[in-house]
Design a protein around this motif. Structure first.
Motif, short mmCIF file in Angstrom:
data_model
loop_
_atom_site.label_atom_id
_atom_site.label_comp_id
_atom_site.label_asym_id
_atom_site.label_seq_id
_atom_site.Cartn_x
_atom_site.Cartn_y
_atom_site.Cartn_z
N UNK A 116 -10.78 -6.68 3.94
CA UNK A 116 -10.42 -5.40 4.59
C UNK A 116 -9.02 -5.38 5.20
N UNK A 117 -8.28 -6.48 5.13
CA UNK A 117 -7.04 -6.58 5.90
C UNK A 117 -5.97 -5.59 5.46
N UNK A 118 -5.73 -5.45 4.16
CA UNK A 118 -4.67 -4.53 3.72
C UNK A 118 -5.09 -3.07 3.85
N UNK A 119 -6.35 -2.69 3.55
CA UNK A 119 -6.74 -1.33 3.91
C UNK A 119 -6.58 -1.06 5.41
N UNK A 120 -6.84 -2.07 6.24
CA UNK A 120 -6.62 -1.94 7.69
C UNK A 120 -5.15 -1.69 7.99
N UNK A 365 -9.12 7.62 3.20
CA UNK A 365 -7.97 6.72 3.07
C UNK A 365 -8.42 5.26 2.98
N UNK A 366 -9.38 4.87 3.81
CA UNK A 366 -9.86 3.49 3.79
C UNK A 366 -10.54 3.15 2.48
N UNK A 373 -6.82 -1.82 -3.64
CA UNK A 373 -6.64 -3.26 -3.50
C UNK A 373 -7.65 -4.05 -4.32
N UNK A 374 -8.81 -3.44 -4.61
CA UNK A 374 -9.80 -4.08 -5.48
C UNK A 374 -9.23 -4.28 -6.87
N UNK A 375 -8.69 -3.21 -7.44
CA UNK A 375 -8.11 -3.31 -8.78
C UNK A 375 -6.91 -4.27 -8.76
#
Length: 427
Positions: A116-120, A365-366, A373-375
C-alpha cells in the motif's frame, strides 16, 4: 487589510514521504548487497537465490489492489506507520533466519506490507498539493528511490562489512521502525494539521477544501465488483497501467540484472562496477526532477495537460530505448553513457503517478492507484525471468532489445490508449 501569507507545511509532508521512499527501497534492495554472503553462509545456489529475489514481487504485485482499497478506507496517519513497522519487522527478522523457506517468507512479508505504500504516497500528495504542483511533488518523492539506490549502496556495504549480513538486516529493520514512530508523530492530514493556516488550505484546494472534512467523514467506499469494473473497464486506465508495466521493466533491469551485466558480460571488476553502477541511478534522479518541475511549469504557463503531463513520459520512454546502443560498442565509457541516457529517460517518465490523480474518479484514487501499481509490480515478477531466459546462451544483447521494446510499447500506450487527459466520471 493584508492578505494572510500561506504557510508551507506541505513541504514538510513531502520530506516525510521522500525519506519513507528511501527507507522503502533500502529494505527492497539490501538483499542484493547481502546475496553473496547469504549464498555462501547458507549454501544456497543461484536458482534458490533467484527465488529469494523474486519473492518480494509475488506478494507486492498481487496485493496492490487490496492495498489501494485499504488506502481509500483507512486514515493515512494510521495506515502508513503500521505498514512501515510491519515491513521493517520482516526485514529485521531476516537477520535471524537460516533457511531458504524462512528467507522467502520474510521477503514475501515485506512485499505484503510495502504494497500500500505508493498508493499511500499518491493519496497524500493528492490531498496536500494543488494539481499544478503535484508532478513536482511526485518527482521529489520518486527521486528518493534513485538517490537511495545511488548513495545507500556503499552505506549498506559498509554496514555489512562491520556487522555481517545478519547485522545489515537487523539495522535496516531498526531504522524503519524508528522512522515509523517519527512519521506517526509528525504526519497529519491537511484539515487536521495543527499549524497549517487557511491561506495554505485555500492554496491546496481552494473553496472546495472547506467541505472536504465532512465529505471524508460521510464518504463510504463500497469494495464491490462494480468498483473493480470501473478500475479495469476504461481504456484510459489501461493506458497508464500498461505504461507503468513497461516503465517498471526498465527499473527492474537496473535493480536486478544490471550489476551482473557489468561484471559477467562486460568483464568489470566488482569495485569498479559498483562505482559505475551509481552513474545511471544519478541520471535517473536528475531525470525525474527535471520531468516533475518542467511539467508543473508548463501547467502554470497554461499549456494543455495533454502536452504538459504526457510529453515528459513519452519522451522519457523514447530515451529509454537508447539502451540498445550498448549492444553496438565495446567501450565501457559508451556503455555507461547509453545506459545512463536510458535510465535518465526512465526518470523522466517516472511522474506517471500524476495520471492516477488526474484520470481516476475522485472517490477511487486509492483503488486505481493500487491497480496501477499492481500492473507495474508485475514487471518485478516477469521481467527478471524473461531476461534470465534471454541471456541463457551467454549473450545479453537480446535482453537489451527486450527492454527497448518495452519502452516502445509504453510510449505507444500513452499515445493511443490514454488519449486526452481528463478525469473519468462514474456518477
Amino acid at each position: 487589510m493584508n492578505k494572510q501569507k500561506a504557510t508551507n507545511k506541505r513541504y514538510g509532508v513531502l520530506l516525510l514521504i521522500f525519506i519513507s521512499v528511501v527507507v522503502n527501497y533500502m529494505d527492497r534492495t539490501n538483499i542484493s548487497v547481502a546475496a553473496a554472503a547469504i549464498s555462501e553462509d547458507l549454501s544456497l545456489n543461484s536458482v534458490q537465490m533467484g527465488l529469494i529475489f523474486s519473492a518480494f514481487g509475488w506478494t507486492y504485485s498481487i496485493l496492490q489492489i487490496p492495498g489501494g482499497m485499504a488506502v481509500d478506507v483507512v486514515k493515512t496517519r494510521v495506515l502508513y506507520p503500521f505498514i512501515l513497522t510491519a515491513w521493517s519487522l520482516a526485514t529485521l527478522v531476516q537477520g535471524f533466519v537460516s533457511s531458504l523457506a524462512a528467507l522467502i517468507g520474510c521477503r514475501m512479508a515485506i512485499g505484503v506490507f510495502e504494497a500500500p505504500s505508493y498508493p499511500c504516497n499518491n493519496k497524500i500528495v493528492t490531498s496536500w498539493f494543488p494539481e499544478n504542483e503535484r508532478a513536482s511533488a511526485i518527482a521529489v518523492y520518486t527521486s528518493g528511490q534513485f538517490i537511495g539506490l545511488a548513495f545507500l549502496m556503499p552505506v549498506l556495504v559498509g554496514i555489512q562489512e562491520m556487522f555481517g549480513w545478519r547485522g545489515l538486516f537487523i539495522i535496516s529493520g531498526i531504522i524503519g521502525i524508528v522512522w515509523a514512530i517519527i512519521w506517526y508523530i509528525f504526519y497529519r492530514d491537511p484539515q487536521d494539521h495543527p499549524s497549517i493556516n487557511k491561506a495554505e488550505l485555500d492554496h491546496i484546494s481552494g473553496e472546495e477544501h472547506k467541505n472536504q472534512p465532512t465529505a471524508d467523514k460521510d464518504k463510504k467506499i463500497q469494495l464491490s465488483l462494480s468498483n473493480l469494473k470501473i478500475a479495469f473497464g476504461h481504456k484510459k486506465l489501461w493506458g497508464i497501467y500498461i505504461g507503468q508495466f513497461c516503465l517498471g521493466g526498465t527499473l527492474i533491469f537496473f535493480l536486478t540484472w544490471f550489476p551482473s551485466y557489468l561484471v559477467e558480460y562486460r568483464g568489470l571488476d566488482f569495485i569498479k562496477s559498483g562505482f559505475l553502477a551509481s552513474i545511471p541511478f544519478l541520471a535517473a534522479f536528475f531525470g525525474v526532477l527535471v520531468s516533475g518541475f518542467t511539467s508543473d511549469f508548463l501547467v502554470r504557463k497554461g499549456i494543455a495537460k495533454d502536452i504538459a503531463r504526457k510529453a515528459p513520459v513519452i519522451s522519457g520512454m523514447l530515451l529509454s530505448m537508447a539502451i540498445v546502443g550498448a549492444n553496438f560498442t565495446d567501450d565501457t565509457f559508451w556503455v555507461i553513457v547509453f545506459l545512463s541516457v536510458a535510465f535518465f529517460g526512465n526518470g523522466l517518465a517516472s511522474i506517471a503517478w500524476v495520471f492516477v490523480s488526474l484520470i481516476a474518479p475522485k472517490q477511487h484514487v486509492g483503488l486505481i492507484g493500487g491497480c496501477f501499481n499492481f500492473i507495474g509490480g508485475l514487471s518485478a515478477v516477469i521481467v527478471p525471468i524473461v531476461i534470465g531466459l534471454l541471456v541463457g546462451g551467454g549473450d545479453f544483447k537480446p535482453a537489451l532489445y527486450f527492454i527497448a521494446a518495452l519502452a516502445l510499447i509504453g510510449c505507444s500506450s500513452y499515445l493511443f490508449l490514454v488519449g486526452k487527459v481528463q478525469q473519468i466520471n462514474v456518477d
